[in-house]
Design a protein around this motif. Structure first.
Motif, PDB file in Angstrom:
ATOM      1  N   ARG A 107       7.622   0.910   8.414  1.00 26.13           N
ATOM      2  CA  ARG A 107       6.623   1.740   7.784  1.00 26.13           C
ATOM      3  C   ARG A 107       5.252   1.759   8.460  1.00 26.13           C
ATOM      4  O   ARG A 107       4.503   2.708   8.296  1.00 26.13           O
ATOM      5  CB  ARG A 107       6.449   1.314   6.315  1.00 26.13           C
ATOM      6  CG  ARG A 107       7.692   1.571   5.462  1.00 26.13           C
ATOM      7  CD  ARG A 107       7.993   3.047   5.421  1.00 26.13           C
ATOM      8  NE  ARG A 107       9.191   3.377   4.643  1.00 26.13           N
ATOM      9  CZ  ARG A 107      10.310   3.839   5.167  1.00 26.13           C
ATOM     10  NH1 ARG A 107      10.393   4.002   6.497  1.00 26.13           N
ATOM     11  NH2 ARG A 107      11.335   4.149   4.409  1.00 26.13           N
ATOM     12  N   LYS A 108       4.904   0.733   9.199  1.00 22.54           N
ATOM     13  CA  LYS A 108       3.543   0.706   9.739  1.00 22.54           C
ATOM     14  C   LYS A 108       3.489  -0.213  10.961  1.00 22.54           C
ATOM     15  O   LYS A 108       3.894  -1.371  10.873  1.00 22.54           O
ATOM     16  CB  LYS A 108       2.552   0.221   8.672  1.00 22.54           C
ATOM     17  CG  LYS A 108       1.091   0.297   9.109  1.00 22.54           C
ATOM     18  CD  LYS A 108       0.187  -0.256   8.003  1.00 22.54           C
ATOM     19  CE  LYS A 108      -1.273  -0.199   8.429  1.00 22.54           C
ATOM     20  NZ  LYS A 108      -2.157  -0.842   7.413  1.00 22.54           N
ATOM     21  N   GLU A 132       9.741   1.867  -3.630  1.00 21.70           N
ATOM     22  CA  GLU A 132       8.785   0.902  -4.145  1.00 21.70           C
ATOM     23  C   GLU A 132       8.927  -0.375  -3.338  1.00 21.70           C
ATOM     24  O   GLU A 132      10.036  -0.757  -2.953  1.00 21.70           O
ATOM     25  CB  GLU A 132       9.033   0.605  -5.620  1.00 21.70           C
ATOM     26  CG  GLU A 132       8.675   1.746  -6.553  1.00 21.70           C
ATOM     27  CD  GLU A 132       8.768   1.340  -8.010  1.00 21.70           C
ATOM     28  OE1 GLU A 132       9.059   0.160  -8.288  1.00 21.70           O
ATOM     29  OE2 GLU A 132       8.551   2.206  -8.862  1.00 21.70           O
ATOM     30  N   GLN A 135       7.718   5.718   1.900  1.00 18.07           N
ATOM     31  CA  GLN A 135       8.401   7.016   1.963  1.00 18.07           C
ATOM     32  C   GLN A 135       9.350   7.163   0.777  1.00 18.07           C
ATOM     33  O   GLN A 135      10.536   7.387   0.925  1.00 18.07           O
ATOM     34  CB  GLN A 135       9.140   7.156   3.297  1.00 18.07           C
ATOM     35  CG  GLN A 135       8.207   7.125   4.489  1.00 18.07           C
ATOM     36  CD  GLN A 135       8.919   7.252   5.818  1.00 18.07           C
ATOM     37  OE1 GLN A 135      10.057   7.697   5.884  1.00 18.07           O
ATOM     38  NE2 GLN A 135       8.236   6.867   6.887  1.00 18.07           N
ATOM     39  N   GLU A 168       0.840  -1.200   0.000  1.00 15.12           N
ATOM     40  CA  GLU A 168       0.000   0.000   0.000  1.00 15.12           C
ATOM     41  C   GLU A 168       0.877   1.254   0.000  1.00 15.12           C
ATOM     42  O   GLU A 168       1.697   1.459   0.885  1.00 15.12           O
ATOM     43  CB  GLU A 168      -0.946  -0.014   1.195  1.00 15.12           C
ATOM     44  CG  GLU A 168      -0.247  -0.237   2.534  1.00 15.12           C
ATOM     45  CD  GLU A 168      -1.226  -0.446   3.684  1.00 15.12           C
ATOM     46  OE1 GLU A 168      -2.426  -0.221   3.498  1.00 15.12           O
ATOM     47  OE2 GLU A 168      -0.768  -0.844   4.770  1.00 15.12           O
ATOM     48  N   PRO A 169       0.735   2.127  -0.990  1.00 19.53           N
ATOM     49  CA  PRO A 169       1.691   3.234  -1.167  1.00 19.53           C
ATOM     50  C   PRO A 169       1.602   4.319  -0.109  1.00 19.53           C
ATOM     51  O   PRO A 169       2.580   5.039   0.112  1.00 19.53           O
ATOM     52  CB  PRO A 169       1.339   3.785  -2.550  1.00 19.53           C
ATOM     53  CG  PRO A 169      -0.082   3.380  -2.783  1.00 19.53           C
ATOM     54  CD  PRO A 169      -0.253   2.057  -2.085  1.00 19.53           C
ATOM     55  N   ARG A 170       0.459   4.454   0.565  1.00 21.30           N
ATOM     56  CA  ARG A 170       0.324   5.619   1.448  1.00 21.30           C
ATOM     57  C   ARG A 170       1.233   5.557   2.661  1.00 21.30           C
ATOM     58  O   ARG A 170       1.444   6.570   3.331  1.00 21.30           O
ATOM     59  CB  ARG A 170      -1.127   5.791   1.896  1.00 21.30           C
ATOM     60  CG  ARG A 170      -1.700   4.712   2.768  1.00 21.30           C
ATOM     61  CD  ARG A 170      -3.201   4.890   2.908  1.00 21.30           C
ATOM     62  NE  ARG A 170      -3.839   3.839   3.678  1.00 21.30           N
ATOM     63  CZ  ARG A 170      -4.435   4.020   4.843  1.00 21.30           C
ATOM     64  NH1 ARG A 170      -4.476   5.221   5.377  1.00 21.30           N
ATOM     65  NH2 ARG A 170      -5.004   3.024   5.468  1.00 21.30           N
ATOM     66  N   TYR A 171       1.806   4.380   2.978  1.00 22.70           N
ATOM     67  CA  TYR A 171       2.719   4.293   4.118  1.00 22.70           C
ATOM     68  C   TYR A 171       4.186   4.287   3.699  1.00 22.70           C
ATOM     69  O   TYR A 171       5.062   4.265   4.555  1.00 22.70           O
ATOM     70  CB  TYR A 171       2.423   3.036   4.942  1.00 22.70           C
ATOM     71  CG  TYR A 171       1.116   3.141   5.706  1.00 22.70           C
ATOM     72  CD1 TYR A 171       1.036   3.854   6.892  1.00 22.70           C
ATOM     73  CD2 TYR A 171      -0.037   2.532   5.221  1.00 22.70           C
ATOM     74  CE1 TYR A 171      -0.162   3.964   7.586  1.00 22.70           C
ATOM     75  CE2 TYR A 171      -1.239   2.629   5.915  1.00 22.70           C
ATOM     76  CZ  TYR A 171      -1.288   3.344   7.084  1.00 22.70           C
ATOM     77  OH  TYR A 171      -2.481   3.449   7.769  1.00 22.70           O
TER      78      TYR A 171
END
Length: 279
Positions: free
Chosen positions: A214-215, A143, A140, A135-138
């Protein structure tokens, strides 16, 4: 700080394999979540639906992936095979290209695990030609891709965080839990409890590889399942205690560990004992 454990889970939601060394790829440690159990329409099946999946052990033997269960002869899957029929498999909202491992594997899984609401089970392999983006929204700027993991190629956890959780469980009169309840790929030691929640990157001290954290990982029912027996001895734990600990004060729910991507070092080998730096 250093790596204390490395774990790979070749088949999503079946037992993991402890490693001393592992090769890094953009989709995770080599062979991690490359296979998955699905129902007859290709929807992923995990311990959330069938806790007994924890009792299916997995090992690598030369050129074969071998699944074992106390009530069946082992099932061997050829690692190099790529000529299987293709099908669509689903992980959450993602559509994935997959290879069907055939009727023998399907019959074996259904025999040892039973059906799922009337649906027989099948074993599928991730199609190496398919890209499943994170998921790209997390992210920075990087890729990132994964195979059949829930959403990220790596899950990183801390031994000191588990120690802090276990102390709270013991204060309640409950039995401390092993790290396998959380099914991480990489376990680090030598940091403060839950310090990983403030890290942005984790880097090999020799500079060979670098992860982006990242999450925070929101935990589910699988953490309540004994990974040796497939049973739930204390319903709701450790989720209830993690919620009380507020490891992510601004997020409702139970969190433990960090989902991560690979920022550099593809094809490098990492090993238990490697020294790491966090930033």
């Amino acid at each position: 700080m250093k790596i204390a454990q490395l774990n790979v889970y070749p088949v999503k939601s079946l037992a993991g394999i402890h490693l001393e060394k592992a090769t890094l790829g953009t989709r995770g440690l080599a062979l991690d979540r490359n296979w998955m159990v699905v129902d007859q329409v290709g929807r992923f099946v995990t311990q959330r639906q069938l806790p007994g999946m924890a009792r299916v052990s997995v090992r690598l033997a030369n050129d074969w992936l071998v699944l074992e269960h106390p009530e069946a002869e082992p099932l061997a899957i050829e690692l190099a095979r790529r000529d299987q029929p293709r099908l669509i498999a689903y992980v959450w909202d993602d559509t994935c290209q997959a290879l069907d491992e055939g009727e023998e594997a399907a019959a074996w899984l259904t025999r040892v695990l039973g059906d799922l609401r009337g649906s027989n089970l099948r074993l599928v392999r991730f199609d190496d030609q398919h890209l499943r983006p994170v998921e790209p929204r997390y992210l920075q700027g990087e890729e990132a891709h994964t195979a059949f993991a829930d959403g990220y190629p790596f899950l990183i956890a801390s031994q000191s965080s588990l120690d802090a959780l276990n102390q709270r469980l013991e204060d309640k009169g409950l039995v401390p839990l092993p790290m396998n309840r959380f099914r991480p790929n990489i376990v680090v030691e030598g940091s403060q409890a839950f310090a990983e929640d403030g890290w942005h990157e984790l880097t090999a001290r020799n500079g060979a590889y670098r992860f982006g954290l990242r999450k925070p990982c929101q935990r589910c029912k699988i953490t309540t399942i004994d990974q040796a027996s497939g049973c739930i001895d204390v319903p709701g734990e450790p989720l209830r205690t993690l919620v009380e600990m507020k490891t992510q004060p601004l997020r409702p729910g139970a969190y433990f560990g960090q989902n991560a991507t690979l920022l550099g070092g593809e094809e490098c080998v990492l090993a238990v004992g490697d020294e790491l730096d966090a930033s």
